[in-house]
Design an enzyme around this catalytic site. Structure first.
Site, PDB file in Angstrom:
ATOM      1  CG  ASP A  22      -1.692   0.230   1.027  1.00 43.36           C
ATOM      2  OD1 ASP A  22      -2.223  -0.310   0.040  1.00 43.36           O
ATOM      3  OD2 ASP A  22      -0.463   0.336   1.150  1.00 43.36           O
TER       4      ASP A  22
ATOM      5  CE  LYS B 281       0.018  -0.540  -2.012  1.00 48.80           C
ATOM      6  NZ  LYS B 281       1.050  -0.361  -0.990  1.00 48.80           N
TER       7      LYS B 281
ATOM      8  CB  VAL C 247      -3.015   5.561   5.193  1.00 50.14           C
ATOM      9  CG1 VAL C 247      -4.142   6.443   5.676  1.00 50.14           C
ATOM     10  CG2 VAL C 247      -3.454   4.092   5.242  1.00 50.14           C
TER      11      VAL C 247
ATOM     12  CB  CYS D 268       1.498   3.275   0.497  1.00 52.98           C
ATOM     13  SG  CYS D 268       2.456   1.929   1.244  1.00 52.98           S
TER      14      CYS D 268
ATOM     15  CD  GLN E 192      10.671  21.341  -8.110  1.00 45.75           C
ATOM     16  OE1 GLN E 192      11.422  21.434  -9.066  1.00 45.75           O
ATOM     17  NE2 GLN E 192      10.801  20.421  -7.168  1.00 45.75           N
TER      18      GLN E 192
HETATM   19  N1  TIU Z   1       0.632   1.792   3.170  1.00 45.09           N
HETATM   20  C1  TIU Z   1       1.730   2.352   3.689  1.00 45.09           C
HETATM   21  O1  TIU Z   1       1.883   3.564   3.690  1.00 45.09           O
HETATM   22  N2  TIU Z   1       2.656   1.496   4.300  1.00 45.09           N
HETATM   23  C2  TIU Z   1       3.475   1.863   5.320  1.00 45.09           C
HETATM   24  O2  TIU Z   1       4.286   1.058   5.789  1.00 45.09           O
HETATM   25  N3  TIU Z   1       3.341   3.129   5.813  1.00 45.09           N
HETATM   26  C3  TIU Z   1       3.975   3.688   6.889  1.00 45.09           C
HETATM   27  O3  TIU Z   1       3.836   4.888   7.088  1.00 45.09           O
HETATM   28  N4  TIU Z   1       4.673   2.913   7.687  1.00 45.09           N
END
Ligand code: TIU
Length: 224
Positions: free
Chosen positions: A27, A132, A160, A165, A205
């Site tokens: 993403d 997705k 990110v 995600c 862990q």
């Molecule tokens: N790609 C992803 O992490 N989507 C989000 O909505 N992340 C947030 O931190 N909001």
């Protein structure tokens, strides 16, 4: 390049067969990275994510040189919102909701400028792009089938955000039997403390969800 390589990682080094390993970039879209997109509408400081771009670009270049399978993902919805649950669209009090018009087109909608992967990491024609509707890359996508088709057993994961995600995808993958090695400096969060804890949760862990490494260690292992 040898067929296998050992990556320095926590909780322990891991040896991977590169032919069974994919680089998964989660993403890295304008909607999360740039002002005016989905991330900012939720009230986040999007500048927090910029630090992941250069480390990802470096690993991506090394993976391309090595002929590794590269998979990019994008979170987003169909223009008619038929794949966007009301529970997601109606959530919270964003400045603009999913599907509303913003400066980069409709928020989190496929085909809009904000949905594009940032120019620094633009996929090659030969690379796989998974669209997705959820936070995890397996839910309601062809991701699992594609990994199976290519005989993939190990995922190098970056992108990110770390705790949303990236973590969701790693947890989905771990339950499906994939070894996940997360690239710490190739991930970022709007909340630095969530980034740190998101990585700790993966490697604690004895590596309950996977391994954590960094971009330099991946490049070093690939160069050996
Ligand atoms: N790609 C992803 O992490 N989507 C989000 O909505 N992340 C947030 O931190 N909001």
């Amino acid at each position: 390049m040898a067929n296998t390589g050992t990556i320095t990682a926590e909780p322990a080094p891991i040896t991977l067969d590169w032919s069974k390993t994919a680089l998964v970039i989660i993403d890295m879209q304008r909607d999360f990275m740039e002002p005016g997109g989905f991330g900012e509408t939720l009230g986040n400081d999007v500048s927090q994510l910029a630090r992941a771009v250069q480390p990802i670009a470096a690993v991506l270049a090394a993976a391309r040189d090595a002929g590794m399978l590269v998979v990019h993902t994008r979170e987003g919805h169909l223009p008619d919102l038929s794949d966007a649950p009301p529970a997601k669209v109606e959530r919270g009090a964003p400045s603009l909701r999913i599907g509303d018009s913003g400066p980069m087109g409709r928020i989190l909608i496929r085909g809009e400028a904000g949905h594009d992967i940032i120019p620094e990491l633009t996929p090659l024609e030969s690379e796989i792009v998974i669209d997705k509707p959820g936070k995890g890359a397996f839910y309601a996508t062809e991701f699992g089938d594609i990994l199976q088709k290519y005989g993939i057993e190990n995922l190098l994961v970056c992108g990110v955000t770390t705790e949303v995600c990236v973590n969701t995808t790693v947890r989905e993958a771990n339950d499906r039997g994939y070894r996940c090695v997360v690239i710490s400096d190739g991930c970022a969060s709007y909340f630095p403390e969530f980034h740190e804890m998101g990585l700790k949760m993966i490697k604690a862990q004895g590596g309950i969800f996977g391994w954590v490494t960094d971009s330099a260690a991946v490049r070093e292992a690939l160069a050996d």
